[in-house]
Every structure is written in structure tokens, then in C-alpha cells.
Design an enzyme around this catalytic site. Structure first.
Site, PDB file in Angstrom:
ATOM      1  N   SER A   1     -32.575  29.193   4.839  1.00  0.00           N
ATOM      2  CA  SER A   1     -33.179  30.531   4.917  1.00  0.00           C
ATOM      3  C   SER A   1     -32.090  31.562   5.206  1.00  0.00           C
ATOM      4  O   SER A   1     -31.409  31.468   6.227  1.00  0.00           O
ATOM      5  CB  SER A   1     -34.216  30.579   6.033  1.00  0.00           C
ATOM      6  OG  SER A   1     -35.208  29.636   5.766  1.00  0.00           O
TER       7      SER A   1
ATOM      8  N   ARG B   1     -34.465  31.161  16.717  1.00  0.00           N
ATOM      9  CA  ARG B   1     -33.074  31.014  16.227  1.00  0.00           C
ATOM     10  C   ARG B   1     -32.087  31.736  17.145  1.00  0.00           C
ATOM     11  O   ARG B   1     -31.069  32.259  16.692  1.00  0.00           O
ATOM     12  CB  ARG B   1     -32.904  31.526  14.795  1.00  0.00           C
ATOM     13  CG  ARG B   1     -33.814  30.946  13.785  1.00  0.00           C
ATOM     14  CD  ARG B   1     -33.592  29.460  13.550  1.00  0.00           C
ATOM     15  NE  ARG B   1     -34.563  28.991  12.597  1.00  0.00           N
ATOM     16  CZ  ARG B   1     -35.794  28.569  12.926  1.00  0.00           C
ATOM     17  NH1 ARG B   1     -36.163  28.497  14.198  1.00  0.00           N
ATOM     18  NH2 ARG B   1     -36.638  28.189  12.017  1.00  0.00           N
TER      19      ARG B   1
ATOM     20  N   GLU C   1     -30.146  35.387   8.837  1.00  0.00           N
ATOM     21  CA  GLU C   1     -30.136  34.259   9.778  1.00  0.00           C
ATOM     22  C   GLU C   1     -28.790  33.531   9.641  1.00  0.00           C
ATOM     23  O   GLU C   1     -28.265  32.982  10.598  1.00  0.00           O
ATOM     24  CB  GLU C   1     -31.295  33.317   9.424  1.00  0.00           C
ATOM     25  CG  GLU C   1     -31.372  32.119  10.331  1.00  0.00           C
ATOM     26  CD  GLU C   1     -32.583  31.229  10.059  1.00  0.00           C
ATOM     27  OE1 GLU C   1     -33.648  31.742   9.685  1.00  0.00           O
ATOM     28  OE2 GLU C   1     -32.429  30.013  10.223  1.00  0.00           O
TER      29      GLU C   1
HETATM   30  C1  FAD Z   1     -31.104  23.537   2.677  1.00  0.00           C
HETATM   31  C2  FAD Z   1     -31.071  24.016   4.106  1.00  0.00           C
HETATM   32  C3  FAD Z   1     -32.237  24.019   4.851  1.00  0.00           C
HETATM   33  C4  FAD Z   1     -32.246  24.469   6.181  1.00  0.00           C
HETATM   34  N1  FAD Z   1     -33.415  24.427   6.888  1.00  0.00           N
HETATM   35  C5  FAD Z   1     -33.442  24.847   8.163  1.00  0.00           C
HETATM   36  C6  FAD Z   1     -34.652  24.792   8.935  1.00  0.00           C
HETATM   37  O1  FAD Z   1     -35.687  24.355   8.457  1.00  0.00           O
HETATM   38  N2  FAD Z   1     -34.613  25.248  10.207  1.00  0.00           N
HETATM   39  C7  FAD Z   1     -33.471  25.719  10.783  1.00  0.00           C
HETATM   40  O2  FAD Z   1     -33.513  26.090  11.964  1.00  0.00           O
HETATM   41  N3  FAD Z   1     -32.311  25.765  10.092  1.00  0.00           N
HETATM   42  C8  FAD Z   1     -32.267  25.347   8.806  1.00  0.00           C
HETATM   43  N4  FAD Z   1     -31.097  25.400   8.106  1.00  0.00           N
HETATM   44  C9  FAD Z   1     -29.885  25.980   8.720  1.00  0.00           C
HETATM   45  C10 FAD Z   1     -28.934  24.925   9.367  1.00  0.00           C
HETATM   46  O3  FAD Z   1     -29.215  23.642   8.885  1.00  0.00           O
HETATM   47  C11 FAD Z   1     -29.036  24.941  10.883  1.00  0.00           C
HETATM   48  O4  FAD Z   1     -28.727  26.213  11.399  1.00  0.00           O
HETATM   49  C12 FAD Z   1     -28.101  23.898  11.528  1.00  0.00           C
HETATM   50  O5  FAD Z   1     -28.341  23.794  12.917  1.00  0.00           O
HETATM   51  C13 FAD Z   1     -26.632  24.196  11.323  1.00  0.00           C
HETATM   52  O6  FAD Z   1     -25.918  23.048  11.720  1.00  0.00           O
HETATM   53  P1  FAD Z   1     -24.401  22.846  11.361  1.00  0.00           P
HETATM   54  O7  FAD Z   1     -23.935  21.623  12.075  1.00  0.00           O
HETATM   55  O8  FAD Z   1     -24.215  22.855   9.896  1.00  0.00           O
HETATM   56  O9  FAD Z   1     -23.757  24.134  12.031  1.00  0.00           O
HETATM   57  P2  FAD Z   1     -22.703  25.181  11.458  1.00  0.00           P
HETATM   58  O10 FAD Z   1     -23.308  25.916  10.318  1.00  0.00           O
HETATM   59  O11 FAD Z   1     -21.398  24.516  11.242  1.00  0.00           O
HETATM   60  O12 FAD Z   1     -22.587  26.175  12.697  1.00  0.00           O
HETATM   61  C14 FAD Z   1     -23.687  26.963  13.115  1.00  0.00           C
HETATM   62  C15 FAD Z   1     -23.328  27.667  14.429  1.00  0.00           C
HETATM   63  O13 FAD Z   1     -23.209  26.709  15.468  1.00  0.00           O
HETATM   64  C16 FAD Z   1     -21.922  26.787  16.072  1.00  0.00           C
HETATM   65  N5  FAD Z   1     -21.530  25.410  16.421  1.00  0.00           N
HETATM   66  C17 FAD Z   1     -21.530  24.333  15.601  1.00  0.00           C
HETATM   67  N6  FAD Z   1     -21.200  23.234  16.296  1.00  0.00           N
HETATM   68  C18 FAD Z   1     -20.953  23.636  17.566  1.00  0.00           C
HETATM   69  C19 FAD Z   1     -20.562  22.969  18.773  1.00  0.00           C
HETATM   70  N7  FAD Z   1     -20.357  21.643  18.842  1.00  0.00           N
HETATM   71  N8  FAD Z   1     -20.395  23.718  19.912  1.00  0.00           N
HETATM   72  C20 FAD Z   1     -20.609  25.052  19.891  1.00  0.00           C
HETATM   73  N9  FAD Z   1     -20.977  25.738  18.792  1.00  0.00           N
HETATM   74  C21 FAD Z   1     -21.147  25.020  17.645  1.00  0.00           C
HETATM   75  C22 FAD Z   1     -21.023  27.415  15.022  1.00  0.00           C
HETATM   76  O14 FAD Z   1     -19.922  28.071  15.617  1.00  0.00           O
HETATM   77  C23 FAD Z   1     -21.990  28.392  14.389  1.00  0.00           C
HETATM   78  O15 FAD Z   1     -22.095  29.541  15.210  1.00  0.00           O
HETATM   79  C24 FAD Z   1     -31.057  24.942   6.777  1.00  0.00           C
HETATM   80  C25 FAD Z   1     -29.860  24.928   6.019  1.00  0.00           C
HETATM   81  C26 FAD Z   1     -29.868  24.468   4.709  1.00  0.00           C
HETATM   82  C27 FAD Z   1     -28.588  24.438   3.947  1.00  0.00           C
END
Ligand code: FAD
Length: 343
Positions: free
Chosen positions: A236, A163, A339
């Protein structure tokens, strides 16, 4: 491009925190993003995807940028069955997984159903069931905010870890906005079934295609994790701690003193250190399913904190987080780190 002031973010973060940002800007192309006068925007500026790894701790005084850069295309094929695929940062990550599985392309099936978008996957190095984003990544294509120059990072330059990535380092964070990624998928079968209970859910050692593995992963996840559409969470909440062998031996001794000489503590080798599942400690401490006002620890997976009633304020999630961190510290001498990114 769409621009809103005093924008309500509650539908934009999967924790469903009722917060606002001073400005919300949604762009449709790299060119629109380049044309933005970043200096004139309310500061700070936050690039956001699906808001599924964020805990907004209050109203955000700056600008939230959200990209809708879509598109999935095959960029090239190699004689050994490799398929290079380019995907826009705004593509929903699971849509990309479904796209690949439907075409018989291996590589993304274990990452099925992780919420969020492609751009964030590259920042987070998302992972599940023994596979991480870095395992399929070739390049991450970005815009450097300060210069508006395009910059392509090869996967070796992204400093990927558990991560972790270059883009999350404090000195780099916010400098680049991901525009698209280039991945290497494969027509040759490369099933990875050794992690968790994929093999059992699949019912065979020889899946016919990546779509079978994808379905098994989706079944496992649906049985364990809250559906963001129904229960607010950010997945998580804590990272799994990595501790020295001697520290682990003390935890094992403590557990055997409590539960008997046959008791075991789940753990994984982490290059000479030991990774202990935070969920196990949280459950041992009796937090699994615990409700604290509008917040709760998810009853099926104690690593997940949830907005139980839908009305949780950031302070309630933060208070539950603090209780868990303190309890784990007191009993096991381990400091848990979130995380989930606190904004
Ligand atoms: C039910 C659930 C289950 C999950 N399971 C997992 C899992 O199994 N494994 C796992 O790794 N994660 C998991 N996650 C966490 C999450 O899904 C991941 O971290 C995912 O990559 C976040 O994506 P997002 O588009 O929502 O990013 P956001 O939450 O909107 O942003 C996350 C980070 O990325 C940055 N960011 C976003 N887009 C960009 C861009 N285009 N350029 C630069 N920076 C950017 C943001 O500034 C922030 O720092 C889970 C979440 C939930 C709610």
C-alpha cells in the site's frame, strides 16, 4: 559479518529500484552489531529489513545495516494457554506466522504473507485483516546506537498506532535497532474473522485451527496483491486518510450528485472521525490500472503503485505519486500521505 562498498541494492528492495549504497553491512548477532564503530561508517546509517516498505529515491550516500539475527523459541507458557514467543529481528515475518500456525498457536494468522522481517514489523506496527503487530506484542528488545546499551520497551511504551510507533517518531528514528521481539500467542482459539472477506474465503465460522485462517488470508492476498517476486512494489503506497464528519458528508454529497442518491462512500469509524479508503478515491479518479511509463497503479488494488516493467526509475514512481496526490486533493480536498518511506 559481511561488508560491501558501493553495494547494489536492487535485490534488497521489493520496489526493485536500481540504486546503490556507499556501504552495506550485514551482521549475524547483537554482539557483532555492538562491536561496530558507528561513527566510522559512511553516514547516514539506515537499519533495513527486507526493504518492502521503502522507496529509494536515488543512491544512498550512507551505510545500510541488515541484521540476520534469527531464531524463534518458546520463552514461557501460562496456565491460561498463553505462549510467550521470542523471535529474532532478522526472521522473515511470514516464517514466524507459518511457525505459529503449524503449532496451533493463534495470534499471527491474519498477518500471514506480509513481506519483510520481524524487526521492521515492530517498527511499522504492521497490520492486516483487523489485526496489528501491537495486538500480540509484549516487548521489543533493542540496541541504542549512541550508547550501545540494550534497551527493552514494553508494548505500552511503543506508542503504537495505525502504522505508527515510537520508533518512527522523528526525534527517535534511527536511535534504536530492533534485536528481537517477545510476543504473546495463544493455544486457546481466538479467530478474528470479521474483517474483509476472511469468513467467505474460509467457508466456516469455526476454523479448526490458525492454519486454516492463515490459508484463507494467503488466498485472499494472492488474488489481490502483486507478488514481490514478480512485480516490484512496496504494498500500500498511501495511508488511508482520517477526516472530520463534515468533510465526509461533503464527499458523500458529491458522490451522490455524480452517481445517484443511492450511492455510498465506503468508510470506517475512527473515534469520532471517519477513515476513507484511499483506494476508493484513487479508483474513482480513474487511476486503477493506469500505466505511466515504467510505473503503474496495480490493476487489482489501486492503493499499490508498481514497478510495472521492472525498469522504473525512482522519478517515475514519484511522478505518479504526485499525480495521485494532486488529483485527490483537487477533487476531495484530502491530502494523501505515503505509507511507503522515501529514502
Ligand atoms: C506486496 C506487499 C504487501 C504488503 N502488505 C502489507 C500489509 O498488509 N500490512 C502492512 O502493515 N504492511 C504491508 N506491506 C509493507 C511492508 O511489508 C511492511 O511495512 C514490513 O514491515 C516492512 O518490513 P521490511 O523488513 O521489509 O522493512 P524495511 O522496508 O526494510 O524497513 C521499514 C522500516 O523499518 C526500519 N527497520 C527495519 N528493520 C529494522 C530494525 N531491525 N531495527 C530498527 N528499524 C528497522 C527501517 O529503517 C524502515 O524505517 C506490504 C508490502 C508489500 C511489498
Amino acid at each position: 559479518m559481511t561488508v560491501f562498498d558501493n553495494y547494489d541494492l536492487s535485490a534488497r528492495n521489493t520496489f526493485r529500484m536500481k540504486v546503490r549504497c556507499a556501504r552495506f553491512v550485514e551482521y549475524d548477532s547483537a554482539e557483532e552489531l555492538e562491536a561496530l564503530d558507528f561513527g566510522a561508517l559512511p553516514q547516514p546509517v539506515l537499519a533495513m529489513g527486507g526493504g518492502s516498505n521503502l522507496l529509494f529515491t536515488g543512491d544512498f550516500p550512507g551505510t545500510v545495516l541488515h541484521g540476520r539475527i534469527g531464531g524463534i523459541r518458546v520463552a514461557a507458557e501460562t496456565p491460561d494457554g498463553g505462549v510467550l514467543v521470542e523471535a529474532g529481528a532478522g526472521v522473515v515475518f511470514d516464517d514466524l506466522c507459518a511457525w505459529a500456525a503449524a503449532r496451533g498457536l493463534w495470534g499471527l494468522e491474519n498477518l500471514s504473507l506480509i513481506p519483510g522481517e520481524v524487526g521492521a514489523a515492530a517498527v511499522q506496527n504492521i497490520g492486516a485483516y483487523g489485526v496489528e503487530f501491537k495486538d500480540v506484542a509484549v516487548e521489543v528488545r533493542c540496541l541504542e546506537v549512541a550508547t550501545c546499551a540494550r534497551r527493552t520497551f514494553r508494548v505500552e511504551e511503543c506508542a503504537y498506532g495505525y502504522r505508527e510507533s515510537l520508533f518512527k517518531r522523528p526525534e527517535v528514528k534511527g536511535r534504536y535497532i530492533v534485536l528481537s521481539v517477545l510476543l504473546r500467542l495463544s493455544r486457546a482459539a481466538t479467530p478474528r474473522l470479521d474483517y474483509g472477506n476472511i469468513r467467505a474465503a474460509l467457508g466456516t465460522d469455526a476454523p479448526a485451527g490458525p492454519a486454516d485462517v492463515r490459508e484463507a488470508v494467503i488466498r485472499i492476498r494472492n488474488a489481490k496483491l502483486p507478488d514481490p517476486a514478480e512485480k516490484g512494489s512496496a504494498g500500500s503506497f498511501f495511508k488511508n486518510p482520517v477526516i472530520p464528519q463534515e468533510h465526509f458528508a461533503r464527499i458523500e454529497a458529491l458522490t451522490r450528485a455524480e452517481l445517484g442518491p443511492e450511492a455510498t462512500v465506503p468508510h470506517y469509524d475512527a473515534g469520532g472521525m471517519v477513515k476513507v479508503p484511499a483506494a476508493w478515491m484513487i479508483e474513482r479518479l480513474g487511476f486503477k490500472g493506469l500505466k505511466a511509463g515504467n510505473a503503474a497503479v496495480w490493476e487489482k488494488q489501486p492503493l499499490v503503485l508498481v514497478n510495472d516493467t521492472g525498469a522504473a526509475a525512482p522519478e517515475e514512481i514519484l511522478a505518479l505519486e504526485r499525480r495521485i496526490i494532486d488529483a485527490v486533493q483537487e477533487k476531495y480536498g484530502i491530502e494523501l500521505h505515503p505509507e511507503v518511506e522515501h529514502i
